[in-house]
Enzyme design. Structure first.
Site, short mmCIF file in Angstrom:
data_model
loop_
_atom_site.label_atom_id
_atom_site.label_comp_id
_atom_site.label_asym_id
_atom_site.label_seq_id
_atom_site.Cartn_x
_atom_site.Cartn_y
_atom_site.Cartn_z
N PRO A 242 0.83 -1.20 0.00
CA PRO A 242 0.00 0.00 0.00
C PRO A 242 0.87 1.26 0.00
O PRO A 242 1.57 1.54 0.96
CB PRO A 242 -0.81 -0.12 1.30
N ASP A 420 5.89 2.16 1.88
CA ASP A 420 5.06 0.99 2.13
C ASP A 420 4.43 1.16 3.51
O ASP A 420 5.11 1.09 4.54
CB ASP A 420 5.92 -0.28 2.09
N HIS A 421 3.11 1.39 3.53
CA HIS A 421 2.44 1.71 4.79
C HIS A 421 2.31 0.52 5.73
O HIS A 421 1.90 0.67 6.88
CB HIS A 421 1.05 2.30 4.51
N ARG A 422 2.64 -0.68 5.26
CA ARG A 422 2.70 -1.83 6.18
C ARG A 422 3.88 -1.70 7.11
O ARG A 422 3.87 -2.23 8.23
CB ARG A 422 2.82 -3.13 5.39
#
Length: 448
Positions: A242, A420-422
């Site tokens: 994401p 990467d929002h993870r």
């Protein structure tokens, strides 16, 4: 002697399990009602659990770092004033006075059978710590999140209580001086920790593992709790890493002045110097301060883990006749200004000639794309697989800029970063991009 057992309660947010992050007490400690005994992490938040009893801590039944279900015994207490022959052991429960309205079992109250038919009174929490600072639990959590020492905060609340505004103001004042200290590159390059048992749903495919070799080159963080829940939600939404992009407009006048001086320096007579060199140094410098942007999401047989690399293989996106290539400079954090400039020259020349070796395109940790050479002000670049972030540098052009209350022509650019929002959250993304911008505004920060 009478003992009582306190079990993991339902904190009223659909909790089914939680991780015991840290114990605030030890066996033999004397506690009062509502003293914080431990900190737990649920899928939504970090929560402090207060003691439902006054007495002496008997045994800690769950190790730190362990995830347990609601109702699991956490701790035992020897009741205050208890003697031999007192009432037998019993699970901890709170006062059973009914309460109007709706709600769930609250923090600090046991999850006994009566919890479904009557409400528990929420305790009034003790706001004094062992060192005498007066602050409510949410304020203490805010201080921890912002890295603020409550003992150093000037309290403005009633009776000397530290307020939310006090903590935020202190954090903002401290941020003015945050560029003074820069972390050193450690000797350990990577470390690994076990992954969680369950893999998040819909993990992106094609994510490259961390480079093989020395097991101490990667620091791996278990993906669980808040990170596990947010990662699953992000991947389900995007079906891949994401992406989130943030950007900042920057006065790069001093960068342009430094580039001009370097070009005129005899030491750089045989080296091509461009603003990309300062940008590269800025990214390396900023990575030290926010290492999660240099991490990778790794799929494992047991789920997933985050590999934090304590080295920078700096990728440079290069447009070539063969298409877009992203060769990288290995261990760029060890290079001085001249050596980094030479490496950038070799990398771009080799790429344009179509002679980039496959090994030079593998193992990257973070990438720069210089879209400014195409006249672009900003963009939302796509992350290179196996990495957590990519930084875009826009064109540098003269624009009107307010300096000391006056409008002046300045060299202005835009720094954008996709992440990467993870792996990294909004505060980390913003801090990293702000650090890169700070160096472009004042390259003297690189002299440390």
């Amino acid at each position: 002697m009478s003992t009582q057992t306190f079990t993991l309660p339902d904190v009223g947010e659909g909790l089914t399990e939680a991780e015991v992050v840290s114990w605030r007490v030890a066996p033999g400690d004397v506690v009062a009602v509502n003293d914080v005994i431990c900190e737990i992490e649920t899928a939504k938040s970090l929560v402090e659990l207060p003691s439902p009893h006054a007495g002496t801590v008997g045994e800690l039944l769950v190790d730190e770092g362990r995830t347990v279900d609601v109702g699991t015994p956490l701790i035992t207490f020897v009741a205050e004033g208890a003697t031999e022959g007192s009432a037998p052991d019993a699970p901890a429960t709170a006062a059973e006075a009914p309460e109007e309205g709706s709600g769930s079992v609250l923090v600090g109250y046991g999850s006994g059978a009566g919890a479904t038919s009557r409400r528990r009174k929420k305790p009034t929490r003790d706001v004094r710590s062992s060192v005498g600072v007066i602050a409510k639990p949410p304020i203490r959590k805010l201080a921890r999140d912002l890295g603020v020492d409550l003992a150093a905060v000037t309290a403005t609340g009633a009776d000397g209580e530290v307020t939310r505004d006090d903590v935020v103001t202190h954090a903002e004042q401290a941020s003015v001086f945050r560029n003074i200290e820069t972390p050193e590159w450690g000797a350990v390059r990577e470390e690994k920790m076990p992954a969680p048992a369950t893999a998040p749903v819909g993990l992106a495919r094609g994510i490259a593992p961390a480079p093989a070799g020395d097991p101490e080159r990667t620091e791996s963080i278990p993906v669980k709790g808040v990170r596990k829940a947010s990662a699953s939600a992000m991947v389900q939404s995007a079906y891949t890493a994401p992406h989130v992009t943030v950007w900042k407009e920057v006065d790069a006048t001093r960068t342009m002045e430094l580039v001009k001086r370097l070009k005129a320096s005899p030491d750089f007579a045989d080296i091509k110097v461009s603003p990309l060199l300062i940008m590269a140094r800025a990214v390396i410098w900023a990575v030290r301060r926010t290492p999660m942007v240099n991490a990778a999401w790794i799929e494992t047989d047991d789920g997933a883990e985050i590999a934090v690399r304590h080295y920078v293989n700096l990728g440079i996106a290069a447009a070539t006749p063969r298409g877009l290539l992203v060769p990288n400079i290995k261990d760029a954090q060890n290079l001085g200004m001249k050596d980094l400039a030479r490496a950038l020259n070799r990398l771009t020349l080799t790429a344009r000639e179509g002679k980039t070796a496959p090994a030079d395109q593998q193992g990257g940790t973070i990438t720069i794309t210089n879209i400014g050479v195409f006249g672009m002000d900003a963009g939302t670049p796509i992350i290179n697989p196996g990495e957590a972030g990519i930084v875009a540098m826009g064109t540098i052009a003269q624009k009107p800029w307010v300096v000391d209350g006056e409008v002046r022509p300045r060299w202005v650019t835009t720094v954008a970063g996709s992440f990467d929002h993870r792996i990294i959250d909004g505060d980390g993304m913003s801090r990293f991009v702000a650090d890169v911008a700070a160096v472009l505004e004042e390259p003297a920060l690189l002299v440390d």
